[in-house]
Design an enzyme around this catalytic site. Structure first.
Site, PDB file in Angstrom:
ATOM      1  N   PHE A   1       0.580  -1.296   0.252  1.00 24.87           N
ATOM      2  CA  PHE A   1       0.037  -0.251   0.200  1.00 24.87           C
ATOM      3  C   PHE A   1       1.013   1.141  -0.239  1.00 24.87           C
ATOM      4  O   PHE A   1       0.298   2.056  -0.087  1.00 24.87           O
ATOM      5  CB  PHE A   1      -0.510   0.019   0.890  1.00 24.87           C
ATOM      6  CG  PHE A   1      -0.526   0.479   2.554  1.00 24.87           C
ATOM      7  CD1 PHE A   1      -0.059   1.943   2.717  1.00 24.87           C
ATOM      8  CD2 PHE A   1      -0.027  -0.663   3.260  1.00 24.87           C
ATOM      9  CE1 PHE A   1       0.197   2.565   4.253  1.00 24.87           C
ATOM     10  CE2 PHE A   1       0.924   0.072   4.303  1.00 24.87           C
ATOM     11  CZ  PHE A   1       1.216   0.870   4.636  1.00 24.87           C
TER      12      PHE A   1
ATOM     13  N   LYS B   1      -1.105  -7.083  -8.825  1.00 20.63           N
ATOM     14  CA  LYS B   1      -2.121  -7.367  -7.740  1.00 20.63           C
ATOM     15  C   LYS B   1      -1.556  -6.226  -6.694  1.00 20.63           C
ATOM     16  O   LYS B   1      -1.060  -6.320  -6.034  1.00 20.63           O
ATOM     17  CB  LYS B   1      -1.883  -8.595  -7.035  1.00 20.63           C
ATOM     18  CG  LYS B   1      -3.625  -9.282  -6.451  1.00 20.63           C
ATOM     19  CD  LYS B   1      -3.974  -8.511  -5.293  1.00 20.63           C
ATOM     20  CE  LYS B   1      -2.697  -8.935  -4.188  1.00 20.63           C
ATOM     21  NZ  LYS B   1      -3.320  -7.283  -2.804  1.00 20.63           N
TER      22      LYS B   1
ATOM     23  N   CYS C   1       9.478   1.339   4.094  1.00 18.90           N
ATOM     24  CA  CYS C   1      10.640   0.108   4.103  1.00 18.90           C
ATOM     25  C   CYS C   1      11.853   0.788   4.646  1.00 18.90           C
ATOM     26  O   CYS C   1      13.021   0.117   4.850  1.00 18.90           O
ATOM     27  CB  CYS C   1      10.873  -0.806   3.118  1.00 18.90           C
ATOM     28  SG  CYS C   1      11.653  -0.276   1.721  1.00 18.90           S
TER      29      CYS C   1
HETATM   30  P1  NAD Z   1       1.865  -6.365   3.075  1.00 18.77           P
HETATM   31  O1  NAD Z   1       2.656  -7.779   3.111  1.00 18.77           O
HETATM   32  O2  NAD Z   1       0.322  -6.651   4.027  1.00 18.77           O
HETATM   33  O3  NAD Z   1       0.589  -6.490   1.588  1.00 18.77           O
HETATM   34  C1  NAD Z   1       1.326  -6.134   0.436  1.00 18.77           C
HETATM   35  C2  NAD Z   1       0.768  -7.184  -0.747  1.00 18.77           C
HETATM   36  O4  NAD Z   1       0.291  -8.529  -0.398  1.00 18.77           O
HETATM   37  C3  NAD Z   1      -0.421  -6.637  -0.916  1.00 18.77           C
HETATM   38  O5  NAD Z   1      -0.918  -6.431  -2.104  1.00 18.77           O
HETATM   39  C4  NAD Z   1      -1.000  -7.527   0.068  1.00 18.77           C
HETATM   40  O6  NAD Z   1      -2.818  -7.945  -0.893  1.00 18.77           O
HETATM   41  C5  NAD Z   1      -0.695  -8.601  -0.445  1.00 18.77           C
HETATM   42  N1  NAD Z   1      -1.517  -9.583   0.859  1.00 18.77           N
HETATM   43  C6  NAD Z   1      -1.172  -9.621   2.604  1.00 18.77           C
HETATM   44  N2  NAD Z   1      -1.408 -10.609   2.994  1.00 18.77           N
HETATM   45  C7  NAD Z   1      -1.337 -11.386   2.425  1.00 18.77           C
HETATM   46  C8  NAD Z   1      -1.780 -12.937   2.822  1.00 18.77           C
HETATM   47  N3  NAD Z   1      -1.803 -13.076   4.241  1.00 18.77           N
HETATM   48  N4  NAD Z   1      -0.677 -13.837   1.634  1.00 18.77           N
HETATM   49  C9  NAD Z   1      -0.808 -13.634   0.249  1.00 18.77           C
HETATM   50  N5  NAD Z   1      -0.889 -11.297   0.023  1.00 18.77           N
HETATM   51  C10 NAD Z   1      -0.978 -10.926   1.320  1.00 18.77           C
HETATM   52  O7  NAD Z   1       2.167  -5.060   3.030  1.00 18.77           O
HETATM   53  P2  NAD Z   1       1.990  -4.046   3.264  1.00 18.77           P
HETATM   54  O8  NAD Z   1       0.477  -3.800   4.816  1.00 18.77           O
HETATM   55  O9  NAD Z   1       0.751  -3.674   1.853  1.00 18.77           O
HETATM   56  O10 NAD Z   1       3.374  -2.488   3.061  1.00 18.77           O
HETATM   57  C11 NAD Z   1       3.904  -2.651   4.114  1.00 18.77           C
HETATM   58  C12 NAD Z   1       4.879  -3.848   4.693  1.00 18.77           C
HETATM   59  O11 NAD Z   1       5.522  -3.531   2.966  1.00 18.77           O
HETATM   60  C13 NAD Z   1       5.962  -3.526   5.222  1.00 18.77           C
HETATM   61  O12 NAD Z   1       6.554  -4.453   6.303  1.00 18.77           O
HETATM   62  C14 NAD Z   1       7.377  -2.320   4.225  1.00 18.77           C
HETATM   63  O13 NAD Z   1       8.077  -2.683   4.711  1.00 18.77           O
HETATM   64  C15 NAD Z   1       7.269  -3.535   2.955  1.00 18.77           C
HETATM   65  N6  NAD Z   1       7.199  -2.843   2.150  1.00 18.77           N
HETATM   66  C16 NAD Z   1       8.968  -2.916   1.416  1.00 18.77           C
HETATM   67  C17 NAD Z   1       9.767  -2.551   0.944  1.00 18.77           C
HETATM   68  C18 NAD Z   1      10.717  -2.418  -0.122  1.00 18.77           C
HETATM   69  O14 NAD Z   1      11.305  -2.684  -1.235  1.00 18.77           O
HETATM   70  N7  NAD Z   1      12.103  -3.881   0.776  1.00 18.77           N
HETATM   71  C19 NAD Z   1       8.921  -1.624  -0.094  1.00 18.77           C
HETATM   72  C20 NAD Z   1       7.351  -0.914   0.079  1.00 18.77           C
HETATM   73  C21 NAD Z   1       7.486  -1.333   0.768  1.00 18.77           C
END
Ligand code: NAD
Length: 499
Positions: free
Chosen positions: A150, A174, A282
């Site tokens: 997000f 997605k 992140c």
């Molecule tokens: P999230 O893991 O909740 O969601 C990421 C994606 O995975 C979304 O599209 C979501 O719909 C999907 N998802 C969520 N739960 C799932 C499940 N149980 N099974 C399968 N798919 C699932 O992450 P978020 O809250 O959207 O984003 C924040 C996180 O992303 C933080 O931990 C941040 O550090 C990380 N992030 C990392 C980077 C990087 O490059 N390392 C960059 C941006 C964000």
């Protein structure tokens, strides 16, 4: 009245048919502003079939022509930056200027992708032996699934998707179900740029859609950005099916403050990197590590008034330093961590709990929060909070600071502020972290370099953007050719060599 959102498949807006959907909030007001359909496996398959049908012709399109479409897309994103930033701000909550910065970072990779004819060049060795020339070429992998978080709804789909399609793949994004508006808008811009239908699709949804992509036999590659537990799951489930997967995950980024650091510069750096985008990055700095008690006392003394006077506000308030968190659950979670920090004995210097803004009483705001005397056993040190909470964890020495960094499970980014080149050099040699800043607080590399963490901040061995992204989005073929073909050596039963 909440807007009904859709999927974007084969160049067309498609209504959801699964019967499942979720709310998209305006985090500043707490209102539901849109309904996001959650795709079923069947709807994901529809996107995969469209992608499969379109991909061969796209791959067969000469790379400079593909680059021309990407160039056009870049122009359109520039033209629509204000509109895109408005959507990002309204759904995510970050300030307009911050949203524009993240859109620019997506454009940077788009510009890098315009060089795809050069990036796809293979290697050639003439006459490796016996008149044989050996050359390599890169082919698209096919249909790529891109699961995005997000916090950067424009930048991250661009980081992975533009490189994927530049290489001749079809892409299925997605996006996060929390803010799907901007990813859907990007798909429309691709269509306007002349990208063939089926090459850039958006399927909205939750775990069900993600699992459908992971399990689909015609999706050989998955790029994921999000939290560590989900990213690890996607990596393991995908690689168990022999897919190539890269997962960029959670973080806890430290900023080491050496006694000789320029304090004004360091405090500014901590304010921007700790509280910008309400800490929902992140590469946000969430731990400041001053070396020595004097450095720590001075740092906290200077940080306190700055954190106390941070201006929170809705995304469209030009005076706001940061906006709200993404959801009410995120606010509750972050405030829960502040409670845990207090209970564990950390000193709460500035408390952001219970923030309320006149006219925005139902928004998901948490004020800037500062802890001092945080120790490595506390949950506020160990976990990624993903909110505007900065912990000061005092280190006795440089070695102690390095130990803290290397002892943490996350290793996305780290920074050191110092005037001592020797210390900076030793630091970058000794820390096991993917991206290192020396007097640079958020060391997100430019598009032509690589992005990626280490340890539990990344699964898979290729980086995001930079030349390595070409490795992820292509398969290599190596060809050994002999012309003229008529050289007769007789049957050779031993292993061929060039000796
Ligand atoms: P999230 O893991 O909740 O969601 C990421 C994606 O995975 C979304 O599209 C979501 O719909 C999907 N998802 C969520 N739960 C799932 C499940 N149980 N099974 C399968 N798919 C699932 O992450 P978020 O809250 O959207 O984003 C924040 C996180 O992303 C933080 O931990 C941040 O550090 C990380 N992030 C990392 C980077 C990087 O490059 N390392 C960059 C941006 C964000």
């Amino acid at each position: 009245m909440a807007e009904q959102l859709y999927h974007f498949i084969n160049g067309t807006r498609v209504n959801g048919t699964s019967g499942r959907e979720g709310d998209v909030f305006n985090p500043a007001t707490g209102e539901v502003q849109a309904l996001c359909p959650y795709a079923s496996a069947q709807e994901v398959d529809n996107a995969v079939q469209a992608a499969l049908a379109a991909q061969p012709e796209w791959e067969a399109t000469a790379a400079p022509r593909r680059a021309a479409v990407i160039f056009k897309f870049r122009e359109l994103v520039m033209k629509h930056t204000d509109e895109l930033a408005e959507i990002v701000g309204r759904e995510h909550g970050k300030t307009i200027e911050d949203a524009k910065g993240s859109i620019q970072r997506g454009l940077d990779v788009t510009e890098f992708a315009c060089g795809i004819p050069h990036l796809l060049k293979g290697e050639l060795s003439t006459n490796v032996g016996g008149g044989i020339d050996t050359y390599s070429m890169r082919e698209a992998v096919g249909v790529v699934g891109g699961i995005t978080p997000f916090n950067f709804p424009v930048m991250i789909p661009c980081w992975m998707g533009v490189m994927a399609i530049a290489c001749g793949n079809a892409f299925i994004n997605k996006p996060s179900e929390r803010d799907p508006g901007a990813p859907l808008f990007l798909a429309e811009l691709w269509k306007e740029a002349g990208l063939p239908d089926g090459i850039w699709n958006v399927v909205n949804g939750d775990k069900e859609a993600v699992d459908a992509l992971i399990e689909h036999p015609d999706v050989p590659a998955i790029s994921f950005v999000g939290s560590t537990l989900v990213g690890e799951y996607v990596y393991q489930a995908g690689t168990a099916r022999n897919k190539r997967v890269q997962s960029f995950c959670g973080a806890k980024n430290h900023l080491i403050v050496m006694p000789d650091a320029d304090m004004d510069q360091t405090v500014d750096a901590l304010m921007g990197s700790g509280y910008g985008s309400a800490g929902e990055r992140c590469m946000a700095v969430s731990v400041a590590v001053p070396v020595g008690q004097d450095t720590a006392d001075e740092l906290v003394k200077r940080l306190e008034p700055r954190v106390r006077t941070l201006k929170i506000g809705p995304y469209n308030d030009p005076a706001a330093d940061m906006g709200p968190l993404i959801t009410a659950q995120a606010k509750e979670r972050v405030e829960g961590y502040i409670d845990q920090g207090v209970a564990a004995g950390a000193d709460l210097v500035v408390d952001g709990r219970g923030a309320s803004l006149q006219g925005y009483e139902d928004g998901f705001f948490v004020g800037g929060t500062l802890f001092d005397n945080v120790t490595t056993d506390m949950s506020i040190y160990k976990d990624e909070i993903f909110g505007p909470v900065l912990s000061v964890a005092r280190a006795e020495s440089f070695d102690n600071a390095v130990e803290m960094v290397n002892g943490h499970e996350y290793a996305n980014g780290v920074a050191i502020f110092t005037r001592d080149g020797d210390a900076a050099r030793t630091f970058s040699d000794q820390v096991d972290v993917g991206m290192i800043g020396i007097n640079v607080p958020i060391p997100v590399p430019m598009a032509f370099h690589h992005f990626g963490g280490s340890k539990r901040s990344k699964f898979g061995d290729t980086q995001m953007h930079g030349p390595q992204s070409i490795n992820f989005f292509t398969k290599m073929k190596t060809i050994s050719a002999r012309w003229p073909s008529g050289i007769k050596e007789g049957a050779q039963f031993t292993m061929p060599t060039n000796r």
